[in-house]
Design an enzyme around this catalytic site. Structure first.
Site, short mmCIF file in Angstrom:
data_model
loop_
_atom_site.label_atom_id
_atom_site.label_comp_id
_atom_site.label_asym_id
_atom_site.label_seq_id
_atom_site.Cartn_x
_atom_site.Cartn_y
_atom_site.Cartn_z
N HIS A 125 8.19 36.27 -15.08
CA HIS A 125 7.29 36.21 -13.92
C HIS A 125 5.82 36.30 -14.31
O HIS A 125 4.98 36.63 -13.48
CB HIS A 125 7.66 37.32 -12.92
CG HIS A 125 8.99 37.10 -12.25
ND1 HIS A 125 9.63 38.06 -11.50
CD2 HIS A 125 9.79 36.00 -12.21
CE1 HIS A 125 10.78 37.57 -11.04
NE2 HIS A 125 10.89 36.32 -11.46
N CYS B 116 -6.22 28.76 -13.25
CA CYS B 116 -6.89 28.24 -12.06
C CYS B 116 -5.85 27.91 -10.99
O CYS B 116 -4.82 27.29 -11.28
CB CYS B 116 -7.69 27.00 -12.43
SG CYS B 116 -8.44 26.25 -10.97
N ASN C 233 20.99 51.44 -13.47
CA ASN C 233 20.13 51.52 -12.29
C ASN C 233 20.26 52.92 -11.72
O ASN C 233 21.21 53.63 -12.05
CB ASN C 233 20.57 50.48 -11.25
CG ASN C 233 19.48 50.14 -10.25
OD1 ASN C 233 18.94 51.02 -9.58
ND2 ASN C 233 19.16 48.88 -10.13
N ASN D 53 9.05 41.96 -15.20
CA ASN D 53 7.84 42.76 -15.00
C ASN D 53 6.61 42.03 -15.53
O ASN D 53 6.68 41.36 -16.55
CB ASN D 53 8.00 44.12 -15.68
CG ASN D 53 9.15 44.91 -15.09
OD1 ASN D 53 9.64 44.54 -14.02
ND2 ASN D 53 9.60 45.94 -15.76
P1 OAD Z 1 12.76 45.79 -7.26
O1 OAD Z 1 11.62 46.60 -6.76
O2 OAD Z 1 13.41 44.79 -6.38
O3 OAD Z 1 13.95 46.74 -7.72
C1 OAD Z 1 13.75 47.83 -8.56
C2 OAD Z 1 15.12 48.35 -8.96
O4 OAD Z 1 14.93 49.40 -9.87
C3 OAD Z 1 15.93 48.91 -7.78
O5 OAD Z 1 17.25 48.38 -7.88
C4 OAD Z 1 15.93 50.42 -8.03
O6 OAD Z 1 17.15 51.02 -7.61
C5 OAD Z 1 15.80 50.46 -9.54
N1 OAD Z 1 15.17 51.68 -10.08
C6 OAD Z 1 14.14 52.40 -9.56
N2 OAD Z 1 13.80 53.40 -10.38
C7 OAD Z 1 14.62 53.31 -11.47
C8 OAD Z 1 14.76 54.04 -12.69
N3 OAD Z 1 13.98 55.08 -12.96
N4 OAD Z 1 15.71 53.65 -13.56
C9 OAD Z 1 16.51 52.59 -13.31
N5 OAD Z 1 16.43 51.85 -12.18
C10 OAD Z 1 15.50 52.20 -11.28
O7 OAD Z 1 12.27 45.13 -8.60
P2 OAD Z 1 12.82 43.88 -9.39
O8 OAD Z 1 14.30 43.82 -9.35
O9 OAD Z 1 12.13 43.86 -10.69
O10 OAD Z 1 9.10 38.94 -8.31
O11 OAD Z 1 12.25 42.72 -8.50
C11 OAD Z 1 12.45 41.43 -8.93
C12 OAD Z 1 11.29 40.59 -8.55
O12 OAD Z 1 11.08 40.66 -7.15
C13 OAD Z 1 9.95 41.01 -9.12
O13 OAD Z 1 9.72 40.55 -10.42
C14 OAD Z 1 9.03 40.39 -8.16
C15 OAD Z 1 9.70 40.90 -6.93
O14 OAD Z 1 9.30 40.58 -5.75
C16 OAD Z 1 8.02 38.21 -8.16
O15 OAD Z 1 6.91 38.69 -7.99
C17 OAD Z 1 8.30 36.74 -8.26
#
Ligand code: OAD
Length: 248
Positions: free
Chosen positions: A119, A127, A213, A102
């Site tokens: 990230h 820049c 999750n 995050n």
């Molecule tokens: P995602 O948006 O891919 O996934 C969010 C996850 O949180 C999903 O598996 C949901 O099921 C889960 N979720 C939602 N609400 C929840 C809750 N209240 N309690 C527990 N779980 C919950 O986000 P990330 O996995 O963080 O990268 O994504 C990874 C990376 O992909 C990000 O850091 C970003 C993105 O594109 C970059 O920007 C490089």
């Protein structure tokens, strides 16, 4: 939800714990996850198409405005009980590393100290051209300002699709995954590598690896335990089960 005794016991006795968090941990603070539908003005954009060097090159103003919108969302949000439970857990564990994908800074606002931001962070800038860090006390809303060193455009200091992770942060994260006894993987879809490899690295190095999750996803059946509940509810319940009512 019934929390298995084996996890409670491991929470109580582990001396080395690593945690990986994703956007799901901040969902209960009102910060939309990447794969949630966006709302309002941004509903017609796919976040994955705004978060790349090519997108910034093609339309720096649009990408800058998207980040200004996300910063405003995060500024109006507060850490939720899941963030607070993780800050509390850190105070009880000798060797604790919180690795996060995050960029919202909510873990630190909740009191977490040893945070590895894989990230980057929405509130830092550099820049686009010369990569120098840039201090902005007030970030403009409309368009990226010029870099004071080279006149290039300033960008948020976050990792975009197609970019490398900061190498120091990645090495720290891998080392924490390799040496921990307990690894918690919370609120991440587990599809964006290399971060998604960390729970598997931890497990193959001998840690007990747990997913938290709201729903099964890419990590389903690949770790030792999968608990499906919102992290803002489950983490405080886990803290109380392991450490009693004093945990908050
Ligand atoms: P995602 O948006 O891919 O996934 C969010 C996850 O949180 C999903 O598996 C949901 O099921 C889960 N979720 C939602 N609400 C929840 C809750 N209240 N309690 C527990 N779980 C919950 O986000 P990330 O996995 O963080 O990268 O994504 C990874 C990376 O992909 C990000 O850091 C970003 C993105 O594109 C970059 O920007 C490089």
């Amino acid at each position: 939800m019934q929390i298995p005794d084996t996890l409670i016991e491991r929470m109580r006795t582990a001396r080395r714990v690593a945690v990986l968090t994703g956007a799901g941990v901040s969902a209960e603070s009102g910060v939309p996850t990447f794969r949630d539908a966006q709302t309002g003005l941004w509903a017609r954009y796919d976040p994955a198409e705004l978060a790349s060097p090519d997108a910034f090159r093609a339309n720096p103003k649009l990408v800058w405005q998207w980040y200004a919108y996300r910063r405003a969302l995060v500024e109006a949000a507060a850490p939720n009980p899941g963030h607070l439970a993780l800050a509390d857990l850190e105070r009880r564990i000798e060797d604790f590393t919180l690795i996060t994908q995050n960029v919202d800074g909510l873990h630190r606002r909740a009191g977490s100290q040893n945070v590895v931001e894989l990230h980057g962070n929405l509130f830092r800038y550099r820049c686009f051209h010369c990569a120098a860090p840039v201090e902005l006390t007030i970030a403009p809303q409309d368009a990226p300002p010029p870099c004071p060193q080279c006149g290039g455009l300033v960008r948020p200091d976050v990792v975009w699709f197609g970019e490398w992770l900061p190498s120091q942060a990645w090495q720290t994260a891998v080392a924490a995954a390799e040496r921990c006894e307990l690894f918690l993987c919370i609120g991440t879809s587990g599809v964006v590598r290399p971060a998604a490899d960390l729970p598997l690295i931890a497990r193959s190095s001998g840690a007990y690896a747990v997913e938290i999750n709201i729903a099964p996803g890419a990590l389903d059946d690949r770790l030792d335990l999968h608990l499906y509940a919102p992290s803002g509810q489950l983490l405080p319940a886990l803290m109380t089960a392991a450490f009693g009512d004093a945990a908050r």
